[in-house]
Scaffold this motif. Structure first.
Motif, short mmCIF file in Angstrom:
data_model
loop_
_atom_site.label_atom_id
_atom_site.label_comp_id
_atom_site.label_asym_id
_atom_site.label_seq_id
_atom_site.Cartn_x
_atom_site.Cartn_y
_atom_site.Cartn_z
N THR A 76 0.85 11.83 5.03
CA THR A 76 -0.53 12.11 5.44
C THR A 76 -1.46 11.07 4.84
O THR A 76 -2.31 10.51 5.53
N ILE A 77 -1.30 10.83 3.54
CA ILE A 77 -2.18 9.88 2.84
C ILE A 77 -2.00 8.47 3.41
O ILE A 77 -2.98 7.77 3.69
N ARG B 86 -6.94 2.71 19.36
CA ARG B 86 -5.83 3.59 19.68
C ARG B 86 -4.90 3.80 18.48
O ARG B 86 -4.48 4.92 18.20
N PHE B 87 -4.56 2.71 17.79
CA PHE B 87 -3.69 2.87 16.63
C PHE B 87 -4.39 3.65 15.53
O PHE B 87 -3.77 4.47 14.85
N GLY B 88 -5.68 3.41 15.32
CA GLY B 88 -6.41 4.18 14.31
C GLY B 88 -6.38 5.67 14.62
O GLY B 88 -6.10 6.50 13.74
N LEU B 89 -6.63 6.04 15.87
CA LEU B 89 -6.59 7.45 16.27
C LEU B 89 -5.17 8.01 16.22
O LEU B 89 -4.97 9.17 15.86
N PHE B 90 -4.19 7.19 16.55
CA PHE B 90 -2.79 7.61 16.44
C PHE B 90 -2.45 7.96 14.99
O PHE B 90 -1.81 8.98 14.72
N PHE B 91 -2.89 7.12 14.05
CA PHE B 91 -2.60 7.40 12.64
C PHE B 91 -3.28 8.70 12.18
O PHE B 91 -2.71 9.46 11.39
N VAL B 92 -4.48 8.97 12.67
CA VAL B 92 -5.14 10.24 12.37
C VAL B 92 -4.30 11.40 12.90
O VAL B 92 -4.04 12.38 12.19
N ALA B 93 -3.85 11.29 14.14
CA ALA B 93 -3.04 12.35 14.75
C ALA B 93 -1.74 12.55 13.97
O ALA B 93 -1.30 13.69 13.76
N MET B 94 -1.12 11.47 13.54
CA MET B 94 0.13 11.58 12.78
C MET B 94 -0.10 12.24 11.43
O MET B 94 0.74 13.01 10.94
N ALA B 95 -1.23 11.95 10.81
CA ALA B 95 -1.55 12.58 9.53
C ALA B 95 -1.72 14.09 9.72
O ALA B 95 -1.20 14.89 8.94
N VAL B 96 -2.44 14.47 10.76
CA VAL B 96 -2.64 15.89 11.06
C VAL B 96 -1.29 16.55 11.36
O VAL B 96 -0.99 17.65 10.87
N LEU B 97 -0.47 15.89 12.15
CA LEU B 97 0.84 16.43 12.50
C LEU B 97 1.71 16.62 11.27
O LEU B 97 2.39 17.64 11.12
N ASN B 98 1.70 15.65 10.36
CA ASN B 98 2.48 15.80 9.12
C ASN B 98 2.01 17.02 8.34
O ASN B 98 2.83 17.79 7.82
N GLU B 99 0.71 17.21 8.26
CA GLU B 99 0.18 18.38 7.55
C GLU B 99 0.67 19.68 8.19
O GLU B 99 1.06 20.61 7.50
N ILE B 100 0.64 19.72 9.51
CA ILE B 100 1.09 20.92 10.22
C ILE B 100 2.57 21.17 9.94
O ILE B 100 2.97 22.29 9.63
N VAL B 101 3.38 20.11 10.04
CA VAL B 101 4.82 20.28 9.88
C VAL B 101 5.17 20.73 8.47
O VAL B 101 5.90 21.70 8.28
N TRP B 102 4.65 20.04 7.44
CA TRP B 102 5.09 20.41 6.09
C TRP B 102 4.52 21.75 5.64
O TRP B 102 5.13 22.44 4.83
N ARG B 103 3.40 22.14 6.20
CA ARG B 103 2.81 23.42 5.79
C ARG B 103 3.39 24.62 6.55
O ARG B 103 3.23 25.75 6.11
N THR B 104 4.04 24.37 7.70
CA THR B 104 4.52 25.50 8.51
C THR B 104 6.03 25.56 8.67
O THR B 104 6.54 26.55 9.19
N VAL C 11 0.85 -1.20 0.00
CA VAL C 11 0.00 0.00 0.00
C VAL C 11 0.88 1.25 0.00
O VAL C 11 0.66 2.19 -0.77
N THR C 12 1.89 1.25 0.88
CA THR C 12 2.81 2.39 0.94
C THR C 12 3.49 2.59 -0.40
O THR C 12 3.64 3.73 -0.87
N ALA C 13 3.90 1.51 -1.05
CA ALA C 13 4.56 1.61 -2.36
C ALA C 13 3.63 2.24 -3.40
O ALA C 13 4.07 3.06 -4.21
N GLY C 14 2.36 1.87 -3.36
CA GLY C 14 1.41 2.47 -4.30
C GLY C 14 1.32 3.97 -4.12
O GLY C 14 1.32 4.73 -5.10
N VAL C 15 1.26 4.41 -2.88
CA VAL C 15 1.19 5.84 -2.59
C VAL C 15 2.51 6.53 -2.97
O VAL C 15 2.50 7.63 -3.52
N VAL C 16 3.63 5.86 -2.72
CA VAL C 16 4.94 6.41 -3.09
C VAL C 16 5.03 6.60 -4.60
O VAL C 16 5.49 7.65 -5.07
N VAL C 17 4.57 5.63 -5.36
CA VAL C 17 4.62 5.73 -6.82
C VAL C 17 3.75 6.89 -7.31
O VAL C 17 4.19 7.70 -8.13
N VAL C 18 2.54 6.98 -6.80
CA VAL C 18 1.63 8.04 -7.25
C VAL C 18 2.15 9.42 -6.85
O VAL C 18 2.33 10.30 -7.70
N PHE C 19 2.42 9.60 -5.56
CA PHE C 19 2.80 10.93 -5.09
C PHE C 19 4.24 11.28 -5.44
O PHE C 19 4.55 12.43 -5.72
#
Length: 188
Positions: free
Chosen positions: A87-88, A129-147, A61-69
């Motif tokens: 994030t994706i 917990r892991f599902g919510l952690f992944f959401v938090a990490m996605a949000v954090l990535n967005e904050i970091v790369w945008r700021t 799955v990660t490879a598919g996203v890596v290829v596209v993005f």
């Protein structure tokens, strides 16, 4: 027949592309690092297939996203796409885990049942917990790369996500201990 997985293979597939990305970034910048990430990801999947005759789902799955993005980053000469990749990936994992819970499926259990022997309530809580952690990490990535600068984002991607994930996993030990199944007697 499925071949046994040597102990070096999983780290090579999981962290080899990240190491290649970081090394090439240091000497060549983000666009060459993106190309290196794509190439190392393909090599990792090919290596996994050659050694075990299978490709694990999460790296696929990660490879598919890596290829596209990564492809969009290189084709359009725009680093926005590679910066959105974590994030994706994190949101995909979150959606799969949290979506599974909606259907009473604890999707971490088939992945980790040989590592952690816990009851179904523990699997449910751990999956949430892991599902919510992944959401938090996605949000954090967005904050970091945008700021932050690209250098800060690369350090976050290579080291920050890894450290935060490890710390989060270690913080789950009390839950694992509370929900541990009694060990079965080997004599019967």
């Amino acid at each position: 027949m499925k071949n046994a997985e040597p102990s070096w293979l999983r780290p090579a597939v999981d962290y080899g592309p990240l190491a290649a990305f970081f090394a090439v970034y240091l000497v060549g910048g983000l666009l060459p690092a993106t190309a290196a990430l794509m190439a190392a990801t393909a090599v990792g999947l090919a290596l996994s297939l050659a050694v075990t005759r299978r490709v694990p789902v999460m790296p696929l799955v990660t490879a598919g996203v890596v290829v596209v993005f990564g492809g969009l980053t290189l084709w359009l000469n725009d680093d926005t796409f590679i910066k959105m990749k974590p994030t994706i990936v994190q949101m995909l994992f979150a959606c799969v885990l949290l979506g599974g819970l909606l259907f009473n499926r604890m999707l971490l259990k088939p992945l980790f049942h040989t590592v952690w022997s816990i009851d179904d309530d523990g699997w449910r809580r751990l999956t949430l917990r892991f599902g919510l952690f992944f959401v938090a990490m996605a949000v954090l990535n967005e904050i970091v790369w945008r700021t932050q600068s690209t250098d800060v984002w690369v350090s976050f991607k290579v080291f920050g996500i890894l450290v935060l994930t490890f710390a989060f996993a270690m913080a789950q030990v009390p839950l694992l201990n509370r929900h541990r199944l009694p060990e079965r007697d080997a004599t019967g």
